[in-house]
Design a protein around this motif. Structure first.
Motif, short mmCIF file in Angstrom:
data_model
loop_
_atom_site.label_atom_id
_atom_site.label_comp_id
_atom_site.label_asym_id
_atom_site.label_seq_id
_atom_site.Cartn_x
_atom_site.Cartn_y
_atom_site.Cartn_z
N ARG A 53 59.95 -13.97 25.68
CA ARG A 53 61.13 -13.40 25.48
C ARG A 53 60.58 -12.12 25.53
O ARG A 53 61.54 -10.53 25.55
CB ARG A 53 61.48 -13.53 24.04
N LYS A 58 73.29 -24.52 29.39
CA LYS A 58 73.58 -24.65 28.00
C LYS A 58 74.31 -23.93 27.74
O LYS A 58 74.88 -23.91 26.22
CB LYS A 58 72.78 -23.00 27.73
N THR A 62 63.53 -18.25 27.62
CA THR A 62 63.45 -18.48 26.62
C THR A 62 64.00 -19.46 25.74
O THR A 62 63.49 -19.54 24.35
CB THR A 62 63.95 -16.81 25.96
N ASP A 64 66.84 -19.48 24.31
CA ASP A 64 67.85 -19.05 23.58
C ASP A 64 68.79 -19.26 24.23
O ASP A 64 69.72 -17.98 24.87
CB ASP A 64 67.35 -17.15 22.73
N ALA A 65 70.28 -20.35 23.57
CA ALA A 65 71.13 -20.15 23.84
C ALA A 65 72.64 -19.31 23.95
O ALA A 65 73.22 -18.97 24.98
CB ALA A 65 72.59 -21.58 23.61
N SER A 66 71.68 -17.93 23.08
CA SER A 66 72.83 -16.81 23.28
C SER A 66 72.11 -15.88 24.09
O SER A 66 72.88 -14.74 24.80
CB SER A 66 72.13 -16.32 22.07
N LEU A 67 71.83 -16.60 25.29
CA LEU A 67 71.07 -15.51 26.06
C LEU A 67 71.02 -15.92 27.35
O LEU A 67 71.24 -15.80 28.51
CB LEU A 67 69.60 -15.36 26.06
N TYR A 125 65.80 -15.20 30.89
CA TYR A 125 66.63 -15.59 30.23
C TYR A 125 66.41 -16.90 29.87
O TYR A 125 67.23 -17.30 28.76
CB TYR A 125 68.10 -14.73 30.72
#
Length: 449
Positions: free
Chosen positions: A327, A393, A357, A359-362, A354
């Motif tokens: 991140r 994702k 990380t 992070d599914a939001s990325l 991205y």
């Protein structure tokens, strides 16, 4: 991001085998990988761009592939792809040496010397071409078993196909290279120096002669003619710019830091050497040795000296990712892309960050960066691999399977590519772009080798 560090993990056996002038005993499908590195690819594009313009080929859509070999070699085969061994980059002391060799190879394209291969190679993936070359090199070296291991059923040796230029074609490429260098105000000293080195090598047995010398015969009269013509140029004493030499030195340091044993790198770039190239090499070795704090200190020093150099920002991102902080890597990678927005490999590094990380939001950010690359370079295996993960994702499974199929195609893993393509087609709407591309892959037949 994924540039040298992870890619070299996959190919170090191949590099070690190359060092002994023997190809690695890889399988025919997927046993070989190219090196991907944004910094080096960018520099090589800078080397070739003026030559291509001088040759009237400025609009050519050339892709440069870095081959994980310690041998000195660079070659072109179809007007669309240039292959450069990382060993050639490490051995060349000046940009001019590599530029001269590339000018010679582009001379072969300009002279139409590759016309007989274009139809055969047009549909071949780059990895397939490399498999042909390795198998041919094995045959040339008298290692039939190695050739069979690399490419089952291979029928054409290297000397009879990709680099079997006639002497007249070699001389024509020499003349073309001199013309290109003159047109761009560059010296041919580097080309002469390189070719003289290979001419000297031919006094030894063929077992130890570099493949480049074997495929580019260097009779003394040819060297003399090349040297005389080069010395008559008004640009014979022209020098590379200090900035270009610095970037070349940084490139050589990077290659050494990844290819050589850490102790070798430390001897070559001791702490008494305060050059940026030496600091770069030591910083990369610290990262490879898991001394991430030391590596961050080193890269911050480099960024202090060259704050607008995008590839130092990229390296900081790679160090942070390697230390388990993907991140935190996003910000320096975003800066790298901002500084070099047309460098697709930097976008791959950012897109990969991205994804890594977790992070599914990325994931949408990752798709945005990576899809931009794959639209222009379908055969960018790393971009396709991370794109597949990003689509996964997001729950976009047909797109994920298609990206995996494209990655397998780029790596020459055609059976696996068809498996992924079949899954993509089953999940996609009939007639949609995903369905149509999956069908193309299923219908693909690799060229006979």
């Amino acid at each position: 991001m994924r540039a040298f560090a992870r890619r070299f993990t996959a190919v170090m056996l191949a590099v070690a085998m190359f060092a002994a002038s023997l190809p690695a005993p890889a399988s025919a499908q997927g046993g070989i990988r190219f090196v991907r590195d944004a910094e080096i690819e960018s520099l090589l594009r800078e080397y070739t761009a003026p030559i291509l313009r001088a040759a009237g080929m400025g609009g050519s859509n050339l892709t440069i592939y870095l081959v994980p070999s310690k041998q000195f070699n660079a070659f072109v085969i179809d007007g669309r792809r240039i292959f450069v061994n990382v060993g050639a980059l490490q051995q060349s002391e000046t940009p001019n040496e590599i530029i001269g060799v590339l000018a010679h190879e582009i001379g072969h394209i300009h002279g139409g010397h590759l016309a007989r291969l274009r139809n055969e190679m047009r549909a071949a993936a780059a990895i397939t071409i490399l498999q042909m070359i390795l198998a041919g090199a094995a045959v040339a070296a008298g290692s039939g078993e190695a050739a069979g291991a690399i490419m089952t059923g291979g029928q054409h040796a290297l000397q009879r196909t990709l680099l079997s230029y006639q002497r007249g074609e070699e001389q024509a490429a020499d003349r073309a290279a001199l013309n290109f260098l003159n047109a761009t105000g560059q010296s041919a000293q580097g080309m002469v120096k390189t070719f003289e080195r290979f001419a000297d090598q031919q006094i030894f047995t063929s077992r130890y002669v570099d493949p480049y010398a074997q495929s580019h015969p260097m009779p003394r009269d040819r060297i003399a003619s090349l040297s005389d013509s080069a010395r008559n140029s008004p640009y014979w004493n022209a020098k590379d710019s200090q900035y270009l030499q610095l970037r070349h030195d940084l490139m050589r340091a990077k290659v050494s830091a990844y290819m050589d044993h850490p102790n070798t790198v430390k001897r070559r770039y001791p702490r008494s050497d305060d050059s940026l190239a030496a600091l770069y090499a030591r910083t990369i070795v610290q990262m490879r040795s898991s001394d991430y704090r030391g590596a961050v200190r080193g890269i911050d020093q480099l960024l202090s000296a060259m704050p607008d150099y995008p590839y130092f920002h990229e390296m900081k991102g790679e160090i942070l990712t390697a230390s388990g902080k993907p991140r935190e890597a996003i910000r320096p990678l975003q800066r790298a892309v901002q500084l070099a927005p047309n460098d697709t490999s930097l976008r791959v590094a950012l897109g990969a960050a991205y994804v890594v990380t977790g992070d599914a939001s990325l994931a949408n950010n990752a798709v945005q960066e990576l899809a931009r690359v794959t639209q222009a370079q379908r055969d960018h295996a790393d971009a396709q691999t991370y794109l597949a993960r990003a689509y996964g994702k997001l729950g976009r499974i047909p797109e994920a399977n298609l990206a995996s199929a494209e990655a397998s195609m780029a790596n020459g893993e055609f059976d696996q590519a068809k498996q992924f393509a079949s899954r993509a087609k089953q999940g996609a709407k009939t007639g949609s772009p995903v369905w149509l591309r999956a069908e193309d892959i299923l219908q693909f037949r690799p060229p006979e080798r």
